[in-house]
Design a protein around this motif. Structure first.
Motif, PDB file in Angstrom:
ATOM      1  N   ILE A   1      89.589 -32.343-107.499  1.00 36.01           N
ATOM      2  CA  ILE A   1      89.605 -30.945-107.936  1.00 36.01           C
ATOM      3  C   ILE A   1      88.599 -30.192-107.073  1.00 36.01           C
ATOM      4  O   ILE A   1      87.426 -30.551-107.023  1.00 36.01           O
ATOM      5  N   PHE A   2      89.089 -29.158-106.402  1.00 33.97           N
ATOM      6  CA  PHE A   2      88.239 -28.341-105.542  1.00 33.97           C
ATOM      7  C   PHE A   2      88.129 -26.939-106.122  1.00 33.97           C
ATOM      8  O   PHE A   2      89.126 -26.351-106.540  1.00 33.97           O
ATOM      9  N   CYS A   3      86.918 -26.413-106.112  1.00 32.40           N
ATOM     10  CA  CYS A   3      86.644 -25.021-106.473  1.00 32.40           C
ATOM     11  C   CYS A   3      86.086 -24.332-105.239  1.00 32.40           C
ATOM     12  O   CYS A   3      85.291 -24.935-104.507  1.00 32.40           O
ATOM     13  N   GLY A   4      86.467 -23.075-105.045  1.00 31.24           N
ATOM     14  CA  GLY A   4      85.963 -22.334-103.900  1.00 31.24           C
ATOM     15  C   GLY A   4      84.540 -21.864-104.085  1.00 31.24           C
ATOM     16  O   GLY A   4      83.827 -21.650-103.112  1.00 31.24           O
ATOM     17  N   SER A   5      84.114 -21.710-105.338  1.00 32.52           N
ATOM     18  CA  SER A   5      82.739 -21.288-105.608  1.00 32.52           C
ATOM     19  C   SER A   5      82.331 -21.762-106.996  1.00 32.52           C
ATOM     20  O   SER A   5      83.174 -22.138-107.810  1.00 32.52           O
ATOM     21  N   ILE A   6      81.052 -21.707-107.249  1.00 33.73           N
ATOM     22  CA  ILE A   6      80.515 -22.160-108.538  1.00 33.73           C
ATOM     23  C   ILE A   6      81.118 -21.365-109.686  1.00 33.73           C
ATOM     24  O   ILE A   6      81.338 -21.900-110.773  1.00 33.73           O
ATOM     25  N   SER A   7      81.422 -20.099-109.465  1.00 38.27           N
ATOM     26  CA  SER A   7      81.981 -19.269-110.538  1.00 38.27           C
ATOM     27  C   SER A   7      83.394 -19.706-110.929  1.00 38.27           C
ATOM     28  O   SER A   7      83.865 -19.366-112.007  1.00 38.27           O
ATOM     29  N   ASP A   8      84.074 -20.477-110.084  1.00 37.92           N
ATOM     30  CA  ASP A   8      85.425 -20.962-110.388  1.00 37.92           C
ATOM     31  C   ASP A   8      85.422 -22.173-111.315  1.00 37.92           C
ATOM     32  O   ASP A   8      86.434 -22.512-111.924  1.00 37.92           O
ATOM     33  N   LYS A   9      84.286 -22.831-111.413  1.00 39.04           N
ATOM     34  CA  LYS A   9      84.188 -24.090-112.164  1.00 39.04           C
ATOM     35  C   LYS A   9      84.608 -23.928-113.627  1.00 39.04           C
ATOM     36  O   LYS A   9      85.308 -24.779-114.169  1.00 39.04           O
ATOM     37  N   LEU A  10      84.199 -22.846-114.255  1.00 39.78           N
ATOM     38  CA  LEU A  10      84.530 -22.623-115.664  1.00 39.78           C
ATOM     39  C   LEU A  10      86.042 -22.536-115.865  1.00 39.78           C
ATOM     40  O   LEU A  10      86.585 -23.127-116.801  1.00 39.78           O
ATOM     41  N   ILE A  11      86.733 -21.838-114.985  1.00 43.10           N
ATOM     42  CA  ILE A  11      88.192 -21.712-115.086  1.00 43.10           C
ATOM     43  C   ILE A  11      88.855 -23.075-114.888  1.00 43.10           C
ATOM     44  O   ILE A  11      89.829 -23.408-115.561  1.00 43.10           O
ATOM     45  N   MET A  12      88.335 -23.879-113.998  1.00 43.62           N
ATOM     46  CA  MET A  12      88.942 -25.180-113.688  1.00 43.62           C
ATOM     47  C   MET A  12      88.685 -26.215-114.773  1.00 43.62           C
ATOM     48  O   MET A  12      89.286 -27.288-114.768  1.00 43.62           O
TER      49      MET A  12
ATOM     50  N   ILE B   1      92.875 -39.796-116.871  1.00 44.06           N
ATOM     51  CA  ILE B   1      93.118 -39.793-115.428  1.00 44.06           C
ATOM     52  C   ILE B   1      91.804 -39.444-114.728  1.00 44.06           C
ATOM     53  O   ILE B   1      91.210 -38.396-114.980  1.00 44.06           O
ATOM     54  N   GLY B   2      91.384 -40.347-113.855  1.00 46.62           N
ATOM     55  CA  GLY B   2      90.135 -40.150-113.132  1.00 46.62           C
ATOM     56  C   GLY B   2      90.255 -39.058-112.086  1.00 46.62           C
ATOM     57  O   GLY B   2      91.296 -38.898-111.448  1.00 46.62           O
ATOM     58  N   TYR B   3      89.181 -38.334-111.911  1.00 47.78           N
ATOM     59  CA  TYR B   3      89.147 -37.249-110.927  1.00 47.78           C
ATOM     60  C   TYR B   3      87.744 -37.146-110.354  1.00 47.78           C
ATOM     61  O   TYR B   3      86.776 -37.675-110.906  1.00 47.78           O
ATOM     62  N   LYS B   4      87.663 -36.465-109.253  1.00 45.78           N
ATOM     63  CA  LYS B   4      86.381 -36.150-108.645  1.00 45.78           C
ATOM     64  C   LYS B   4      86.421 -34.669-108.324  1.00 45.78           C
ATOM     65  O   LYS B   4      87.448 -34.165-107.857  1.00 45.78           O
ATOM     66  N   SER B   5      85.346 -33.959-108.591  1.00 47.25           N
ATOM     67  CA  SER B   5      85.374 -32.517-108.355  1.00 47.25           C
ATOM     68  C   SER B   5      84.335 -32.098-107.322  1.00 47.25           C
ATOM     69  O   SER B   5      83.287 -32.733-107.174  1.00 47.25           O
ATOM     70  N   TYR B   6      84.684 -31.012-106.619  1.00 45.17           N
ATOM     71  CA  TYR B   6      83.854 -30.491-105.540  1.00 45.17           C
ATOM     72  C   TYR B   6      83.829 -28.966-105.614  1.00 45.17           C
ATOM     73  O   TYR B   6      84.802 -28.350-106.027  1.00 45.17           O
TER      74      TYR B   6
ATOM     75  N   LEU C   1      96.408 -36.727-105.243  1.00 43.48           N
ATOM     76  CA  LEU C   1      96.830 -35.355-105.525  1.00 43.48           C
ATOM     77  C   LEU C   1      95.591 -34.467-105.578  1.00 43.48           C
ATOM     78  O   LEU C   1      94.526 -34.919-105.974  1.00 43.48           O
ATOM     79  N   ILE C   2      95.754 -33.196-105.198  1.00 44.87           N
ATOM     80  CA  ILE C   2      94.625 -32.280-105.172  1.00 44.87           C
ATOM     81  C   ILE C   2      94.970 -31.022-105.971  1.00 44.87           C
ATOM     82  O   ILE C   2      96.061 -30.467-105.838  1.00 44.87           O
ATOM     83  N   ILE C   3      94.022 -30.591-106.789  1.00 45.82           N
ATOM     84  CA  ILE C   3      94.104 -29.306-107.487  1.00 45.82           C
ATOM     85  C   ILE C   3      92.993 -28.447-106.896  1.00 45.82           C
ATOM     86  O   ILE C   3      91.844 -28.888-106.829  1.00 45.82           O
ATOM     87  N   ALA C   4      93.342 -27.234-106.467  1.00 45.68           N
ATOM     88  CA  ALA C   4      92.348 -26.359-105.847  1.00 45.68           C
ATOM     89  C   ALA C   4      92.421 -24.974-106.456  1.00 45.68           C
ATOM     90  O   ALA C   4      93.479 -24.356-106.485  1.00 45.68           O
ATOM     91  N   GLY C   5      91.287 -24.504-106.942  1.00 45.10           N
ATOM     92  CA  GLY C   5      91.215 -23.177-107.536  1.00 45.10           C
ATOM     93  C   GLY C   5      90.345 -22.260-106.702  1.00 45.10           C
ATOM     94  O   GLY C   5      89.267 -22.654-106.253  1.00 45.10           O
ATOM     95  N   ALA C   6      90.840 -21.035-106.492  1.00 45.08           N
ATOM     96  CA  ALA C   6      90.072 -20.068-105.709  1.00 45.08           C
ATOM     97  C   ALA C   6      90.490 -18.655-106.077  1.00 45.08           C
ATOM     98  O   ALA C   6      91.628 -18.418-106.492  1.00 45.08           O
ATOM     99  N   GLY C   7      89.566 -17.744-105.911  1.00 43.77           N
ATOM    100  CA  GLY C   7      89.847 -16.348-106.187  1.00 43.77           C
ATOM    101  C   GLY C   7      89.837 -15.517-104.921  1.00 43.77           C
ATOM    102  O   GLY C   7      89.663 -16.034-103.815  1.00 43.77           O
ATOM    103  N   LEU C   8      90.035 -14.215-105.115  1.00 43.69           N
ATOM    104  CA  LEU C   8      90.065 -13.241-104.025  1.00 43.69           C
ATOM    105  C   LEU C   8      91.095 -13.643-102.971  1.00 43.69           C
ATOM    106  O   LEU C   8      92.276 -13.747-103.282  1.00 43.69           O
ATOM    107  N   SER C   9      90.669 -13.888-101.726  1.00 42.90           N
ATOM    108  CA  SER C   9      91.645 -14.239-100.688  1.00 42.90           C
ATOM    109  C   SER C   9      92.233 -15.623-100.906  1.00 42.90           C
ATOM    110  O   SER C   9      93.303 -15.932-100.382  1.00 42.90           O
ATOM    111  N   ALA C  10      91.576 -16.442-101.675  1.00 43.24           N
ATOM    112  CA  ALA C  10      92.083 -17.738-102.169  1.00 43.24           C
ATOM    113  C   ALA C  10      92.690 -18.625-101.091  1.00 43.24           C
ATOM    114  O   ALA C  10      93.758 -19.188-101.252  1.00 43.24           O
ATOM    115  N   HIS C  11      91.976 -18.794-100.005  1.00 40.22           N
ATOM    116  CA  HIS C  11      92.485 -19.632 -98.921  1.00 40.22           C
ATOM    117  C   HIS C  11      92.272 -21.123 -99.143  1.00 40.22           C
ATOM    118  O   HIS C  11      92.844 -21.936 -98.421  1.00 40.22           O
TER     119      HIS C  11
END
Length: 165
Positions: free
Chosen positions: A6-17, A29-34, A59-69
């Motif tokens: 699980i990837f977050c683009g910034s610390i503020s995204d962590k709560l949503i994820m 299901i085991g996961y590792k987050s970054y 498998l990867i889950i990635a959360g990001a806001g704004l331009s969300a690249h």
């Protein structure tokens, strides 16, 4: 064994994820987050993606806001399925997350990213579970049980809320 990154683009995204984390935990299901910015730390992100693949992430889950690249960047670096979560928080966006949604859903040909609704990391986690259930019978059994339980809960709510006068 950790199956999901699980990837977050910034610390503020962590709560949503967090909702993705909760449903993955429910299915054991085991996961590792970054937390790594695609824009600010692209080299570290590339190394982390490579390391995750070497460790057996499926498998990867990635959360990001704004331009969300972030989800697209990750998808460009791996053949693993990537599920993107467009994130909106009042602190950093004026468009209600639609900017992030369009950025993730409008990926160019040959770089697909599955996309869920704005701030809906729960569905990202559940979609990841569905994908893994193709390969893992234990996850498939839990998923079938989960779907039956959810259906029964809804049926029970219908019985409680329907009445005659």
């Amino acid at each position: 064994m950790k199956k999901i990154a699980i990837f977050c683009g910034s610390i503020s995204d962590k709560l949503i994820m967090q909702s993705a984390v909760e449903i993955l935990n429910q299915f054991n299901i085991g996961y590792k987050s970054y937390i790594i910015s695609a824009h600010r730390l692209p080299d570290i992100l590339s190394k982390t993606i490579k390391k995750s693949m070497e460790e057996g992430i499926e498998l990867i889950i990635a959360g990001a806001g704004l331009s969300a690249h972030l989800p697209g960047f990750i998808a460009s670096k791996t053949i693993l399925p990537v599920i993107g979560v467009p994130i909106y928080n009042k602190k950093n966006g004026l468009l209600g997350g639609i900017d992030a949604l369009f950025s993730i859903v409008q990926m160019p040909k040959n770089v697909p990213v599955a996309t869920v609704g704005i701030n809906n990391s729960y569905n990202a986690g559940l979609l990841a579970i569905h994908i893994l259930s193709i390969k893992y019978k234990d996850i498939r059994k839990l998923l079938i049980k989960f779907r039956i339980n959810e259906k029964e809960k809804l049926e029970s709510e219908i019985d409680k809320n329907n009445y005659e006068e």
